[in-house]
Design a protein around this motif. Structure first.
Motif, short mmCIF file in Angstrom:
data_model
loop_
_atom_site.label_atom_id
_atom_site.label_comp_id
_atom_site.label_asym_id
_atom_site.label_seq_id
_atom_site.Cartn_x
_atom_site.Cartn_y
_atom_site.Cartn_z
N THR A 74 -1.94 7.40 4.14
CA THR A 74 -1.53 7.09 5.54
C THR A 74 0.01 7.06 5.46
O THR A 74 0.68 7.35 4.46
CB THR A 74 -1.99 5.73 5.76
OG1 THR A 74 -1.49 4.87 4.62
CG2 THR A 74 -3.35 5.44 5.86
N ASN A 81 1.86 4.44 6.09
CA ASN A 81 2.20 3.32 5.45
C ASN A 81 2.39 3.56 3.84
O ASN A 81 3.25 3.19 3.27
CB ASN A 81 1.30 2.25 5.80
CG ASN A 81 1.63 0.80 5.00
OD1 ASN A 81 2.85 0.75 4.89
ND2 ASN A 81 0.94 0.01 5.04
N GLU A 82 1.28 4.47 3.21
CA GLU A 82 1.24 4.74 1.69
C GLU A 82 2.59 5.78 1.62
O GLU A 82 3.04 5.74 0.51
CB GLU A 82 0.20 5.25 1.42
CG GLU A 82 -1.21 4.44 1.58
CD GLU A 82 -2.50 5.35 1.25
OE1 GLU A 82 -3.36 4.52 0.61
OE2 GLU A 82 -2.39 6.28 1.63
N SER A 109 5.26 6.08 2.92
CA SER A 109 6.79 5.40 3.23
C SER A 109 7.09 4.46 1.91
O SER A 109 8.19 4.07 1.80
CB SER A 109 6.69 4.58 4.19
OG SER A 109 5.75 3.61 4.70
N ARG A 110 6.11 3.97 1.13
CA ARG A 110 6.40 3.21 -0.14
C ARG A 110 6.95 3.88 -0.97
O ARG A 110 6.69 5.11 -1.48
CB ARG A 110 5.03 2.67 -0.58
CG ARG A 110 4.45 1.90 0.40
CD ARG A 110 3.08 1.05 -0.28
NE ARG A 110 2.48 1.57 -1.53
CZ ARG A 110 1.22 1.79 -1.48
NH1 ARG A 110 0.37 1.32 -0.86
NH2 ARG A 110 0.64 2.27 -2.70
#
Length: 154
Positions: free
Chosen positions: A54, A56-57, A59-60
């Motif tokens: 995703t 979100n993943e 961007s970490r």
């Protein structure tokens, strides 16, 4: 005492199978009906459902995309679609054609060079077969098989 009860199975069993490994396995009462004993791992001959990471993943800063990594006999396919338990699971494909789920921590350790296991990474079915080829056998299973043979003869 019947005739078959006096037969030494370690001497007779290697005579009928087609190769040395099958003879050694048959002689010890082992068989190749394998099932995974890990409740958290999934082992399948069919491809497992995967998903793309995703946004979100991605961007970490601590996220590492392991897709395409090769570890011994395993190749990382993608993130597992169904996450069971804690930690992120990845779908890996063994050279034998089976698919399994592995934790990201295990894959990262193998990629870094410090393999958590004692041999090259492989699926659980290949590891079981390798143990049988190297002479491992379960004495309890062998005794149960011998008992079953004895009781069927009587």
């Amino acid at each position: 005492m019947t005739r078959l009860a006096r037969v030494d199975m370690y001497a007779v069993a290697p005579l009928y199978p087609s190769d040395k490994v099958a003879g050694r396995v048959a002689g010890k009462g082992e068989h190749f009906e394998w099932s995974s004993n890990h409740a958290t791992k999934i082992h399948s001959a069919d491809p497992l459902a995967v998903r793309r990471p995703t946004d979100n993943e991605l961007s970490r800063p601590d996220y590492v995309d392991l897709t395409g990594a090769r570890l011994g006999r395993l190749m990382v396919m993608d993130v597992a679609a169904e996450i069971t338990g804690n930690g992120q699971k990845w779908v890996v494909r063994c050279v034998c054609g089976s698919y399994e789920t592995r934790k990201a921590r295990y894959i990262k350790a193998c990629v870094a060079g410090n393999n958590p296991g004692s041999s090259e990474p492989m699926c659980d079915a290949c590891a079981y077969t390798r143990r049988l080829q190297r002479g491992y056998h379960n004495p309890k299973k062998a005794a149960a098989a011998a008992q079953a043979i004895q009781s069927s003869i009587r």
